[in-house]
Design a protein around this motif. Sequence first.
Motif, mmCIF file in Angstrom:
data_model
loop_
_atom_site.group_PDB
_atom_site.id
_atom_site.type_symbol
_atom_site.label_atom_id
_atom_site.label_comp_id
_atom_site.label_asym_id
_atom_site.label_seq_id
_atom_site.Cartn_x
_atom_site.Cartn_y
_atom_site.Cartn_z
ATOM 1 N N GLU A 1 41.118 24.269 80.111
ATOM 2 C CA GLU A 1 41.932 24.295 81.110
ATOM 3 C C GLU A 1 43.260 25.240 80.897
ATOM 4 O O GLU A 1 43.184 25.327 79.536
ATOM 5 C CB GLU A 1 42.723 22.700 81.310
ATOM 6 C CG GLU A 1 41.640 21.442 81.603
ATOM 7 C CD GLU A 1 42.459 20.220 81.726
ATOM 8 O OE1 GLU A 1 43.540 20.149 81.361
ATOM 9 O OE2 GLU A 1 41.707 19.439 82.134
ATOM 10 N N HIS A 2 43.871 25.648 81.782
ATOM 11 C CA HIS A 2 44.742 26.358 81.671
ATOM 12 C C HIS A 2 46.205 25.695 81.302
ATOM 13 O O HIS A 2 46.005 24.351 81.425
ATOM 14 C CB HIS A 2 45.252 27.100 82.934
ATOM 15 C CG HIS A 2 44.384 28.213 83.397
ATOM 16 N ND1 HIS A 2 44.330 29.389 82.885
ATOM 17 C CD2 HIS A 2 43.245 28.157 84.239
ATOM 18 C CE1 HIS A 2 43.210 30.174 83.425
ATOM 19 N NE2 HIS A 2 42.609 29.320 84.263
ATOM 20 N N ASP A 3 47.160 26.103 81.020
ATOM 21 C CA ASP A 3 48.329 25.342 80.514
ATOM 22 C C ASP A 3 48.867 24.476 81.792
ATOM 23 O O ASP A 3 49.404 23.350 81.474
ATOM 24 C CB ASP A 3 49.546 26.075 80.228
ATOM 25 C CG ASP A 3 49.150 26.785 78.875
ATOM 26 O OD1 ASP A 3 48.389 26.353 78.039
ATOM 27 O OD2 ASP A 3 49.837 27.747 78.560
ATOM 28 N N ASP A 4 48.598 24.910 83.048
ATOM 29 C CA ASP A 4 49.072 23.927 84.184
ATOM 30 C C ASP A 4 48.035 23.028 84.391
ATOM 31 O O ASP A 4 48.125 22.136 85.555
ATOM 32 C CB ASP A 4 49.372 24.872 85.140
ATOM 33 C CG ASP A 4 47.948 25.603 85.797
ATOM 34 O OD1 ASP A 4 47.118 25.367 85.387
ATOM 35 O OD2 ASP A 4 48.228 26.464 86.692
ATOM 36 N N GLU B 1 36.809 30.398 79.896
ATOM 37 C CA GLU B 1 36.894 29.762 78.848
ATOM 38 C C GLU B 1 37.227 30.343 77.563
ATOM 39 O O GLU B 1 36.646 31.458 77.547
ATOM 40 C CB GLU B 1 35.834 28.562 78.774
ATOM 41 C CG GLU B 1 35.745 27.549 79.963
ATOM 42 C CD GLU B 1 34.627 26.933 79.775
ATOM 43 O OE1 GLU B 1 34.727 25.504 80.058
ATOM 44 O OE2 GLU B 1 33.515 26.984 79.452
ATOM 45 N N ARG C 1 39.546 26.205 83.906
ATOM 46 C CA ARG C 1 39.220 27.659 83.577
ATOM 47 C C ARG C 1 37.792 27.918 83.975
ATOM 48 O O ARG C 1 37.161 26.810 84.061
ATOM 49 C CB ARG C 1 39.221 28.107 82.021
ATOM 50 C CG ARG C 1 40.628 27.804 81.463
ATOM 51 C CD ARG C 1 40.558 28.230 79.838
ATOM 52 N NE ARG C 1 42.084 28.760 79.435
ATOM 53 C CZ ARG C 1 42.588 29.591 79.388
ATOM 54 N NH1 ARG C 1 41.848 30.604 79.787
ATOM 55 N NH2 ARG C 1 43.713 29.677 78.918
ATOM 56 N N GLU D 1 39.227 37.479 83.280
ATOM 57 C CA GLU D 1 40.371 36.726 83.586
ATOM 58 C C GLU D 1 40.114 35.072 83.999
ATOM 59 O O GLU D 1 39.107 34.932 84.840
ATOM 60 C CB GLU D 1 41.130 37.240 84.801
ATOM 61 C CG GLU D 1 42.573 36.696 85.291
ATOM 62 C CD GLU D 1 43.675 36.929 83.974
ATOM 63 O OE1 GLU D 1 44.349 36.068 83.929
ATOM 64 O OE2 GLU D 1 43.351 37.848 83.392
ATOM 65 N N GLY D 2 40.517 34.296 83.259
ATOM 66 C CA GLY D 2 40.485 32.721 83.741
ATOM 67 C C GLY D 2 39.386 32.171 82.980
ATOM 68 O O GLY D 2 39.145 30.980 83.173
#
Length: 173
Positions: free
Chosen positions: A47-50, A13, A54, A10-11
């Motif tokens: 990076e995450h969408d926000d 790359e 990652r 989870e989280g």
Amino acid sequence: MNIYVLSVIEGQEWVLPRQADDYQLFSTLCGRKQTQWHPPRMEILREHDDGTLRQYSDFPWLGEHVLILRARASKLLRPTLEPYGEFLPLPADEPISLFNVTTVIDALDEERSKIVRFDDGGIMVIESLVLRADAIGGTEIFKLPERADGVRISDIYLQETIVRRIGELGLKG
């Protein structure tokens, strides 16, 4: 004998082909050596969408059926992995490669596994997998053969010995 499959953390790359049509290439490898490799351009999602970062991974995620390695992981694992497949370069903003597992073992115990089949008998999905230890022997990384129905794309299977070795190297992901 403990056998593992790749799984996403989870989280972590991810790595993705820049062109959506290139996803198909990774599902058609099917344990075969690539004689004419035309690598797709890849993008590492850091990076995450926000906008939050990652988690770094030496093995950016693409799926259970492919193993992507950053340069450090590739260098450290090459002697261990090479007997079981081939390293294929992938163009990206940093050196990464695909380890194409070409060791294919028919180790599926169809009688003890829980398998959902199509009307014609082909495998739709394996709900509970049982592998035959005698077929695997000392093979540390392998795939199952492509099924006649062509539906099943094999995950990559790893013996505990190789999983432990990867952990001892301090690789992340």
